[in-house]
Design a protein around this motif. Structure first.
Motif, short mmCIF file in Angstrom:
data_model
loop_
_atom_site.label_atom_id
_atom_site.label_comp_id
_atom_site.label_asym_id
_atom_site.label_seq_id
_atom_site.Cartn_x
_atom_site.Cartn_y
_atom_site.Cartn_z
N TYR A 1 14.42 -13.87 3.03
CA TYR A 1 13.72 -14.91 2.26
C TYR A 1 14.15 -14.96 0.79
O TYR A 1 13.55 -15.70 0.00
CB TYR A 1 12.20 -14.73 2.38
N GLY A 2 15.17 -14.21 0.44
CA GLY A 2 15.69 -14.26 -0.93
C GLY A 2 14.78 -13.62 -1.96
O GLY A 2 14.82 -13.99 -3.14
N LEU A 3 13.98 -12.67 -1.52
CA LEU A 3 13.09 -11.95 -2.44
C LEU A 3 13.74 -10.61 -2.82
O LEU A 3 14.29 -9.93 -1.95
CB LEU A 3 11.74 -11.66 -1.78
N GLU A 4 13.65 -10.26 -4.07
CA GLU A 4 14.14 -8.96 -4.48
C GLU A 4 13.16 -7.89 -4.00
O GLU A 4 11.95 -8.12 -3.95
CB GLU A 4 14.29 -8.91 -6.01
N HIS A 5 13.69 -6.72 -3.69
CA HIS A 5 12.88 -5.62 -3.18
C HIS A 5 13.25 -4.35 -3.93
O HIS A 5 14.43 -4.08 -4.15
CB HIS A 5 13.14 -5.44 -1.68
N VAL B 1 7.53 -4.56 -3.96
CA VAL B 1 7.67 -3.12 -4.12
C VAL B 1 7.06 -2.45 -2.89
O VAL B 1 5.90 -2.68 -2.56
CB VAL B 1 6.99 -2.63 -5.42
N ASN B 2 7.88 -1.63 -2.23
CA ASN B 2 7.50 -1.02 -0.97
C ASN B 2 8.35 0.22 -0.75
O ASN B 2 9.45 0.31 -1.26
CB ASN B 2 7.72 -2.04 0.15
N SER C 1 0.83 -1.21 0.00
CA SER C 1 0.00 0.00 0.00
C SER C 1 0.86 1.26 0.00
O SER C 1 0.49 2.26 -0.62
CB SER C 1 -0.96 0.01 1.19
N SER C 2 2.02 1.22 0.66
CA SER C 2 2.87 2.42 0.71
C SER C 2 3.28 2.88 -0.68
O SER C 2 3.37 4.08 -0.94
CB SER C 2 4.11 2.17 1.57
N GLU D 1 13.03 2.93 -7.85
CA GLU D 1 13.83 1.83 -8.39
C GLU D 1 13.02 1.02 -9.40
O GLU D 1 13.57 0.52 -10.39
CB GLU D 1 14.32 0.93 -7.25
N LEU D 2 11.72 0.92 -9.17
CA LEU D 2 10.85 0.23 -10.13
C LEU D 2 10.82 0.99 -11.46
O LEU D 2 10.92 0.38 -12.53
CB LEU D 2 9.44 0.09 -9.56
N PHE D 3 10.69 2.31 -11.39
CA PHE D 3 10.72 3.11 -12.62
C PHE D 3 12.02 2.87 -13.37
O PHE D 3 12.04 2.69 -14.59
CB PHE D 3 10.61 4.61 -12.31
N ASN D 4 13.12 2.84 -12.64
CA ASN D 4 14.43 2.59 -13.24
C ASN D 4 14.51 1.17 -13.81
O ASN D 4 15.08 0.96 -14.88
CB ASN D 4 15.53 2.83 -12.21
N TYR D 5 13.94 0.21 -13.10
CA TYR D 5 13.92 -1.18 -13.54
C TYR D 5 13.29 -1.28 -14.94
O TYR D 5 13.77 -2.01 -15.80
CB TYR D 5 13.14 -2.02 -12.53
N PHE D 6 12.21 -0.53 -15.12
CA PHE D 6 11.52 -0.55 -16.41
C PHE D 6 12.22 0.33 -17.46
O PHE D 6 11.87 0.28 -18.63
CB PHE D 6 10.07 -0.07 -16.27
#
Length: 175
Positions: free
Chosen positions: A152-156, A134-135, A14-15, A161-166
């Motif tokens: 837990y070995g999950l990417e965050h 994504v948080n 939600s954040s 960073e999401l905008f950059n990822y895309f």
């Protein structure tokens, strides 16, 4: 983009939705919101029902974020027994992730449990597939979502960073 979006599922807190709405309002950043609509349509975004409940208000005067989220209810996954198992593990290992005095369910452990569950299911069929959480929480704080994801070995990623990822580029243009 670091790899094909075909192999990635984004589990969003939600954040990040609140941050997106607050700092990238739909009437000013139409392209971003259009891209998020596309990601939902491509089944690339999921979240937990608790996140949906945090974002939707029972008020008669619903804000624009609530109005935008309500039709996307199907992308917010319900509780299940696997998640209950993972949540108990998460809380035992990271008790500071929740406030034990709050009466309402808190989304953080459930969101991570959902991500763990989805990651294990996806990797049964294709080991290259992954879930990215994504948080907007700081990566430097212990007992928060980024810390639990690392365990837990999950990417965050956070929203920027999401905008950059895309590889999204923002340009200024006049109306």
């Amino acid at each position: 983009m670091s790899e094909s979006i075909e192999n990635v599922l984004f589990c969003i807190d939600s954040s990040s939705f609140i941050y997106l709405y607050r700092f990238y309002p739909p009437d000013f950043f139409k392209d971003i919101w259009s891209e998020f609509e596309t990601l939902f349509d491509q089944d690339k975004i999921i979240s937990h029902i608790i996140v949906f409940e945090e974002l939707t208000t029972s008020s008669k005067n619903k804000d624009d974020l609530t109005k935008w989220i309500i039709p996307k209810r199907k992308y917010f996954k319900d509780y299940n027994l696997k998640q209950v198992y993972y949540v108990s593990q998460i809380i035992n290992r990271f008790p500071g992730l929740i406030d034990p005095d709050r009466e309402k369910d808190q989304a953080d452990p459930w969101l991570i449990a959902l991500a763990i569950e989805e990651q294990s299911q996806l990797q049964l069929f294709n080991p290259k597939q992954k879930v990215i959480v994504v948080n907007e929480e700081s990566k430097g704080k212990p007992q928060r979502i980024p810390d639990v994801c690392n365990y837990y070995g999950l990417e965050h990623l956070n929203l920027l960073e999401l905008f950059n990822y895309f590889g999204w580029d923002f340009v200024l243009r006049k109306k």
